[in-house]
Design a protein around this motif. Structure first.
Motif: not given
Length: 162
Positions: A2, A5, A11-12, A114, A116
């Motif tokens: 992972n 940030p 994020r995951d 994620s 995204d």
């Protein structure tokens, strides 16, 4: 691995795709305690058809659920040679059963989830019973089950058979 940030939030997350009759379920990996080979459960007298019975796991008698039947997705879900049983933590505080199990078709698959790659889809005509959302994870369509609602259904069914 992972990526974290600058804000410090990963994020995951790790998820698990579980194949059931007629659909896939997407669950956080942390809700699954163990995956077992299917064995015929001990029947519960007077239980609805989706409550297949109780299976023994680590000293517990764990309610075994055919999620497709409970959600109204399929009436034909049953255990057989290739089936597995996913033992889940009961997230409802105070329930008389700390775990319950879902019948699966084959072995669950670990996935990275994620922001995204996850798309929450609008529910056409509403959602099945005990389903929180319909999602698309990359190319896989899945349902996110409402585990608290499922636990409440199990608790109600077990209370009715007591």
């Amino acid at each position: 691995m992972n990526d974290v940030p600058a804000g410090g939030t990963p994020r995951d997350i790790r998820g698990v795709l579980i194949q059931i009759d007629g659909a896939r379920l997407l669950l956080p990996n942390t809700t699954i305690s163990e995956v077992l080979s299917y064995a015929d459960p001990e029947p519960v007298d007077g239980a609805p058809a989706w409550l297949l019975g109780r299976t023994r796991w680590r000293g517990w008698e764990v309610p075994l659920v055919a999620f497709s039947r409970a959600a109204g997705i399929s009436d034909s879900e049953h255990g057989d040679l290739g089936s597995k049983v996913a033992v889940l933590k009961n997230l409802r505080a105070g329930d008389r059963f700390p775990y319950f199990a879902l019948l699966t078709q084959g072995f669950p698959r670990l996935v990275n989830v994620s922001a995204d790659g996850l798309l929450v889809e609008a529910g056409e005509g509403g959602l099945p019973t005990a389903v929180h959302a319909r999602v698309r994870l990359n190319e896989d369509e899945a349902l996110i089950p409402d585990l608290e609602a499922m636990a409440a259904l199990i608790d109600e069914a077990l209370g009715a058979t007591a």
